[in-house]
Design an enzyme around this catalytic site. Structure first.
Site, mmCIF file in Angstrom:
data_model
loop_
_atom_site.group_PDB
_atom_site.id
_atom_site.type_symbol
_atom_site.label_atom_id
_atom_site.label_comp_id
_atom_site.label_asym_id
_atom_site.label_seq_id
_atom_site.Cartn_x
_atom_site.Cartn_y
_atom_site.Cartn_z
ATOM 1 N N GLY B 384 30.067 21.969 72.598
ATOM 2 C CA GLY B 384 31.344 21.860 73.316
ATOM 3 C C GLY B 384 31.060 21.703 74.792
ATOM 4 O O GLY B 384 29.983 21.262 75.178
ATOM 5 N N HIS B 409 30.979 14.749 67.001
ATOM 6 C CA HIS B 409 29.736 15.083 67.710
ATOM 7 C C HIS B 409 29.938 15.999 68.908
ATOM 8 O O HIS B 409 28.971 16.445 69.507
ATOM 9 C CB HIS B 409 29.006 13.819 68.147
ATOM 10 C CG HIS B 409 29.420 13.282 69.494
ATOM 11 N ND1 HIS B 409 30.711 12.964 69.811
ATOM 12 C CD2 HIS B 409 28.691 13.005 70.605
ATOM 13 C CE1 HIS B 409 30.765 12.513 71.052
ATOM 14 N NE2 HIS B 409 29.556 12.526 71.559
ATOM 15 N N GLY B 410 31.169 16.257 69.275
ATOM 16 C CA GLY B 410 31.362 17.126 70.442
ATOM 17 C C GLY B 410 32.818 17.219 70.799
ATOM 18 O O GLY B 410 33.691 16.993 69.948
#
Lengths: 178, 486
Positions: B384, B409-410
């Site tokens: 994050g 992915h984030g």
């Protein structure tokens, strides 16, 4: 098939590159959300893009627009006022077209920054045509005691890339991967 | 504010939205977006969904042009997208991988608890900051020549392990065991080598980081245990970096090649940055071989950094490796193209899966999941922003069925770097984080402001969507204690 594509390219809402890669229409810049002009400096403006950044550069002639685009690139990396003109590097670039030439010119500078750690602030374009460019770049080697590097620039991209006539001069636009 | 994306979306369920193939003539498949109504509103604020539709133009694309909930506007391809093309007659696109080839993350577990480590966080952050080169144009301390670089390109993480930077277990815990097949150093330009040699073993700048984290929430204790995460309070170490200037140059080199190839193979695309070539063409094969070299470089890079992280912890804490733990949980790529087998319309097919800002999420039982995790599924690492938390999730059969075994992915950016910098100063960002018990060190204050929490979506909302949609299940959450930024 051919007809369908012809129809697409006629529709102004749908900009399509057909084989030879026609550039995006001018409104693409304005319509691109998350892209806001800011930080107006002489000869170029920084474009903001959600994950990345770009430059719109202006010039009376192509050479000036290309020189300003290069200054815009280095302004992302460092405060240009901090860069001295203590060395010179001559660069020759060839590319298949004027827009590719812009990308390759800027990527050449990114490469030189990465490998030789050179920061440039002033550019003299000795020659430019639609497929080649000869430039003289002035700047200095990175000195971390004086230079605070802001952002790393990975590359100039072909996204929203544009070189076009603007008023009586030229405008060049490029997005960088940061 | 900027104009909303006005395109048409068909609701499939609460977490799935389709961009119909009819949206834009030239789309070969529909688009599919994973989002809830709130996230969709955020996504619609920019043109990333237009890019999802553009990716559907790629010749040989199968299934759907996929958008993960962390999607944001990229150059050409959206960031947070997945595209699968047929190996026999489909294309490969460097833009579908990105400039930072095999940008990825790896997570280490420790035997340490919050209590023991808390007073030592500042010392650890200082040591990591000194020992691991970071920042714009940072140079590594490894001395490699061209011959040695060939080995890096072919062997990936194993090259580092051979030099004593890690052990066999590290390799087993990497996607592709830390080295992709098909790498050919002859397909890499001298320029990429020049950029690659001095930057091996560096973190870089931008959103790359090192974080000391503490587990603060467990969602699935059994799977967490299988990953070696025993419970709340356990200390983890998260590394996020990629192939540095080496990968950037490989991408740049092959975009030029692909621009020519597009005309040669008569490929029509709505954005020049989508430039591609048939995977089976000489251009496509050469790019794949060079990309694999860069991917392997990135695995070697993360492996070297892992070694120095272990050295720092050993020194600062005065404990041995066995006492500290610091074993690799997993290492995943989130900018990569891979040849994988998937079932499409009931048939097994070999596909080229482009994951641009998306993570592989293979389920339990898949042969590519390390033996130690095969009962539960592949660990999925979702970093994050530095002020909030990161997640560990696990791959699912649903992902295999729908997303070619992929998930988010984030967090995904919502603010441009300039917006973030105008709203905040790096010094203040560091101060606010320090008040919340997060120690931050960065080479650039401006860079730090660009990476503030405010610039990102809340990764918890992203992970909730992938969890509810079933394309990865959340396992645990960890919050940062110490952060190194480039």
């Amino acid at each position: 098939m051919q007809d369908r594509w012809a129809q697409i390219t006629r529709d102004p809402r749908r900009s399509i590159y057909v084989n030879g890669f026609d550039p995006l229409p001018a409104y693409a810049i304005i319509e691109s959300s998350a892209m806001v002009m800011s930080k107006s400096r002489e000869g170029f403006q920084i474009l903001e893009h959600t994950a990345d950044a770009g430059v719109t550069a202006y010039g009376q002639d192509l050479g000036q627009a290309f020189a300003n685009a290069a200054a815009g690139l280095f302004s992302l990396i460092i405060d240009l006022d901090r860069v001295r003109e203590s060395l010179r590097r001559d660069i020759v670039i060839t590319a298949p077209g004027i827009e590719s030439l812009l990308v390759e010119w800027l990527n050449e500078l990114i490469y030189i920054f990465d490998v030789d750690n050179l920061l440039f602030k002033r550019f003299e374009i000795a020659h430019i045509d639609s497929t080649s460019l000869r430039a003289r770049c002035y700047g200095e080697r990175v000195d971390l005691s004086r230079h605070r590097l802001k952002t790393g620039v990975k590359a100039a991209t072909y996204h929203l890339l544009k070189v076009e006539r603007h008023n009586s001069g030229y405008r060049a636009q490029v997005i960088f991967d940061i | 504010m900027s104009p909303r994306w006005q395109g048409k979306l068909n609701k499939i369920d609460d977490y799935r939205w389709e961009i119909p193939q009819s949206y834009k003539p030239g789309m070969n498949v529909p688009g599919l977006v994973y989002a809830d109504t709130n996230m969709l509103e955020v996504i619609r604020q920019e043109q990333s969904l237009e890019q999802v539709a553009n990716v559907a133009f790629l010749p040989g694309i199968v299934g759907k042009s996929l958008a993960m909930p962390d999607i944001h506007w990229g150059y050409g391809f959206p960031i947070g997208g997945v595209a699968a093309t047929r190996v026999e007659d489909g294309v490969i696109s460097p833009g579908g991988v990105g400039f930072d080839i095999n940008c990825g993350t790896r997570l280490l577990r420790t035997n340490l608890t919050l209590k023991e480590i808390q007073p030592l966080i500042p010392a650890l952050v200082d040591a990591l900051f000194v020992q691991i080169p970071s920042g714009v144009g940072s140079k590594g301390k490894l001395k490699v020549d061209n011959k040695e670089l060939d080995k890096v390109m072919l062997q990936g993480a194993a090259w580092a392990v051979e030099r004593g930077y890690g052990d066999q277990h590290d390799l087993e815990a990497c996607e592709e065991s830390g080295a992709m097949e098909g790498a050919d150093p002859a397909k890499v330009s001298p320029r990429a080598r020049e950029r690659g040699i001095p930057q091996l073993g560096t973190l870089g700048s931008g959103n790359h980081f090192l974080e000391i984290q503490v587990v603060d929430e467990i969602f699935d204790a059994a799977i967490a245990k299988a990953f070696g995460i025993q419970g709340k309070g356990q200390i983890l170490l998260h590394i996020h970096t990629g192939s540095r200037g080496f990968g950037h140059q490989v991408c740049d080199d092959y975009l030029k090649v692909m621009n020519q190839a597009v005309s040669r193979y008569n490929i029509r695309l709505p954005d020049r940055q989508l430039a591609c070539a048939p995977l089976q063409s000489p251009e496509g094969q050469a790019y794949f071989a060079a990309m694999a070299c860069a991917a392997n470089y990135a695995w070697a890079n993360r492996q070297c950094i892992t070694h120095w992280v272990r050295e720092c912890f050993t020194k600062v804490l005065g404990k041995g490796r066995s006492e500290l733990g610091l074993e690799l949980i997993y290492d995943v790529a989130h900018n990569i193209a891979k040849i994988e087998e998937h079932t499409v319309d009931g048939k097994r097919r070999r596909l080229c899966i482009h994951r641009k800002g998306a993570t592989r999420a293979f389920p339990a039982g898949h042969p590519d999941v390390p033996l130690g995790y095969r009962q539960v599924g592949q660990p999925v690492l979702i970093p994050g922003d530095m002020g909030r938390y990161s997640f560990v999730a696990v791959g699912t059969t649903q992902a295999m069925a729908e997303t070619f075994g992929s998930t988010c992915h984030g967090a995904g950016r919502v603010q441009s770097r300039g917006e973030a910098k105008r709203g905040l100063r790096g010094v203040d960002v560091a101060k606010v984080l320090a008040q919340r018990g997060i120690q931050v060190k960065a080479m650039s204050w401006a860079g730090l402001a660009e990476e503030a929490s405010e610039a990102y979506k809340d990764v918890a909302e992203v992970i909730e969507i992938t969890h509810q949609a079933g394309i990865s299940y959340k396992v645990c959450r960890a919050r940062p204690l110490g952060v190194i930024k480039g």
